[in-house]
Design an enzyme around this catalytic site. Structure first.
Site, PDB file in Angstrom:
ATOM      1  N   GLU A  24      39.977 -14.763  19.903  1.00 35.77           N
ATOM      2  CA  GLU A  24      39.855 -15.991  19.088  1.00 35.77           C
ATOM      3  C   GLU A  24      39.037 -16.928  19.441  1.00 35.77           C
ATOM      4  OE1 GLU A  24      44.710 -15.934  17.764  1.00 35.77           O
ATOM      5  OE2 GLU A  24      44.065 -17.215  19.540  1.00 35.77           O
ATOM      6  N   GLU A  39      46.232  -9.515  14.927  1.00 31.85           N
ATOM      7  CA  GLU A  39      47.306 -10.274  15.199  1.00 31.85           C
ATOM      8  C   GLU A  39      48.179 -10.767  14.283  1.00 31.85           C
ATOM      9  OE1 GLU A  39      47.189 -13.274  18.286  1.00 31.85           O
ATOM     10  OE2 GLU A  39      45.428 -12.220  19.435  1.00 31.85           O
TER      11      GLU A  39
END
Length: 690
Positions: free
Chosen positions: A149, A305
């Site tokens: 991320e 995710e």
């Protein structure tokens, strides 16, 4: 090596260093029970791999890789750079980021790093080189996972090293300071610079920032984060050239131009956390799926995710997914092009900031309803992966509708000062939702994309004048496509200087009009400053303002539509028809009868323009006009709450509602092997139509 077209993958982030070593065997047993065939490992383990500077430990990691390989579970091996260890910050405090207020952030969370720091980059490069040499040839390793991320928590830093890098970036972009002064219009407010060394980052200022400086800062920030990623990518490709490389995106993450980032990766992966309490979340699931597929230019992608049940980080409440939602949202992502469904994380953390973030193995283990959901989804994905010799994994959805997306245009809208705040992200989500509600799969495309084959192209808020976009639209218009363009359009040049002599600039040929005035109709502070009582407020009680009523539009047939906060004085040229006008009441009532939505024949196609950010009914009405003009026709309308999407020969029927839906004929659901005559509440069935 992992080829996404081979099968459907299932699993999640695996963080065994949170647990005693003897839990590994239980994890392997549960993974096989759940049908897990891919895990991400070890994303947050820098401190475990390198507990002290220069001291590396890979034995524990290779032992886990050995055991996973024996169990037939493949590994998306992470570079572990997402969270630097405490020793790095202690030894090199200059690697800690500085926020906009001038405060240096500290250790104790994650992503405590300065993206431009040469020291940080050197330590990351060394870690990745050591990891690639130690583990890159292991047979369990199927692909590389760079960082995690990127830019999620720290995308910018206002430290001296970053500001120096910003100055160098500007010098390379503009060549000399005079060109920068012209581009930034620094004569205003006496901001003129004598050298690049006089320029600072746009942190805390006495009042408004310079929009051109802010836009360049956002460009610089994006380039810096991509360069940070490429340090790792270059090492991995040099040492393990045959392994694909990915990192996890975050939908419309503002700080990074994902078109550019995706061009450096072999596989697109994304993280997505729609709110189960939001009725529009099914649309967000579809949005995330279409965007991830589009960033990979139509190739399969990984959902890296999601959550099995709920998260812990929403300030206003963390609703758990209702029965059936985990499965249906996951299969929706498969329908939109995902060949892997992974979760954060495998086993729910025993402590730390994410202890209350759900996982595949909850705190209560196999007794939890979540575990039953995990096993059920694993079985469904395995069945779909095996069907017809893996045909589903090799096919992809096709789209006749495209939405043009440009990160610089979004940054420009965020950088501008006035006249009203329009969310570029919301414009994109709204128009995608409109097309999705009408039953269409959507591709997102950059402004310079080849638009051949699309029947409807939507361009929400192209605020920057763009010759590349104009050329792309001209190409698809020659094929007879319908184009929908919405305000704000062509307000600024690429350097945030205003377009003079009528807005629209490069797109005026397409729209067949110019815009000569803006009529902001904001209602932001209505509750605070419009408290009046006509029984005693003799004058103010009789006053109507642009904040009193919403924007109203009237179509030629007399239908009333609603706009948002942006309104324009549109001046159509010859050959441009008016489809809706402002008024009769509302914030634009003073301009009742003036054009609000227009239609312009262009090339062999048709261009529609909306001078406002339309509410749902207005978007639906305008999209229906574009469908007909583009030759799409009206799609068969499924029952309320039901999404139907095709991926090759496979049809996914997803019931997002709380009512069962009866089918016209009974069908075999490939995800369960059962013959069904209805789609249950919050359920999905998958059928095959050769």
């Amino acid at each position: 090596m992992l080829h996404l077209g081979d099968a459907l993958f299932y699993g999640g982030d695996y963080n065994p260093d949170q647990w005693p070593a003897d839990i590994l065997e239980e994890d392997i047993r549960l993974m096989r029970e759940a049908g897990v065939n891919l895990v991400s490992l070890p994303i947050f383990s820098w401190a475990t791999i390198e507990p002290r500077e220069g001291e590396f430990h890979f034995e524990w990691l290779t032992a886990i890789l050995d055991r996973l390989h024996d169990a037939g579970i493949r590994v998306d091996l992470a570079t572990a750079t997402a969270s630097p260890p405490a020793w790095l910050s202690r030894s090199y405090p200059e690697t800690l980021p500085v926020d906009r207020n001038g405060q240096r952030l500290r250790v104790g969370s994650r992503q405590h790093l300065v993206p431009a720091s040469p020291i940080l980059r050197a330590k990351m490069r060394r870690l990745v080189e050591k990891l690639a040499c130690a583990c890159g040839s292991h047979p369990a390793v199927a692909m590389w996972h760079v960082s995690n991320e990127i830019g999620c928590h720290v995308s910018e830093s206002f430290d001296p090293v970053t500001i120096k890098a910003f100055r160098s970036w500007l010098a390379e972009r503009y060549g000399n300071i005079d060109r920068l002064n012209t581009a930034w219009n620094t004569s205003f407010w006496s901001q003129r610079y004598g050298s690049f060394d006089e320029i600072d980052a746009p942190h805390l200022l006495p009042t408004f920032h310079n929009p051109a400086q802010m836009l360049d800062w956002k460009r610089f920030t994006s380039d810096t984060l991509i360069d940070l990623m490429l340090i790792e990518v270059d090492v991995l490709r040099r040492i393990t050239p045959d392994l694909p490389v990915t990192t996890n995106f975050m939908e419309l993450h503002p700080p990074i131009d994902y078109w550019k980032m995706a061009s450096h990766l072999d596989v697109v992966a994304d993280d997505s956390y729609p709110d189960p309490a939001d009725p529009a979340s099914p649309a967000r699931v579809a949005f995330a799926g279409d965007l991830a597929r589009s960033l990979g230019h139509g190739r399969p992608y990984l959902l890296m995710e999601q959550t099995t049940a709920g998260v812990q980080w929403r300030a206003s409440g963390n609703s758990w997914k209702r029965p059936g939602q985990f499965r249906s949202w996951s299969l929706s992502r498969v329908a939109h092009g995902a060949n892997g469904i992974l979760q954060f994380q495998w086993r729910q953390s025993p402590g730390g900031a994410e202890a209350m973030h759900s996982a595949m193995v909850p705190h209560s283990g196999r007794r939890s309803r979540t575990w039953a959901d995990v096993v059920e989804l694993g079985d469904a994905l395995a069945r779909l992966s095996r069907h017809n010799d893996g045909e589903l994994a090799r096919s992809m959805p096709s789209a006749s509708v495209a939405i043009a997306l440009d990160w610089e245009a979004m940054w420009a809208m965020e950088s501008m000062i006035g006249p009203v705040a329009v969310s570029p992200h919301q414009l994109l989500r709204d128009w995608h939702k409109t097309a999705w509600e009408a039953g269409h799969t959507v591709d997102f495309v950059p402004y310079d994309a080849d638009l051949s084959g699309y029947r409807v192209v939507i361009v929400p808020g192209p605020i920057l004048a763009s010759q590349a976009l104009a050329a792309s639209l001209a190409q698809t218009a020659r094929e007879g496509a319908a184009i929908v363009i919405t305000a704000p359009c062509g307000i600024y040049r690429n350097d945030m200087s205003a377009v003079l002599s009528g807005y629209h600039a490069d797109l005026s040929e397409a729209t067949g009009l110019s815009v000569v005035d803006l009529w902001p109709a904001t209602r932001d502070n209505y509750e605070r400053w419009a408290q009046v009582d006509p029984s005693c407020d003799r004058i103010s009680g009789s006053v109507r303002t642009v904040a009193t009523d919403p924007l109203q539009l009237t179509t030629l047939s007399g239908q009333t539509l609603t706009g948002g906060v942006w309104a324009e004085d549109i001046r159509p040229e010859r050959g441009t028809d008016t489809l809706a006008t402002w008024g009769p009441g509302g914030a634009a009532g003073d301009y009742a009868g003036s054009p609000a939505i227009t239609r312009h024949p262009w090339k062999a196609g048709t261009v529609f323009y909306a001078g406002t950010d339309l509410a749902p009914l207005g978007r639906s009405w305008l999209f229906a006009q574009a469908q007909r003009a583009g030759g799409l026709g009206d799609e068969p309308v499924p029952p309320a709450g039901v999404e139907v999407i095709r991926r090759g020969n496979y049809r996914f029927t997803i019931n997002h509602s709380d009512e069962p839906v009866t089918l016209a004929t009974s069908v075999v659901d490939l995800a369960t092997g059962q013959r069904l005559s209805q789609v249950a509440v919050r359920a999905t069935i998958v059928t095959y139509d050769a």
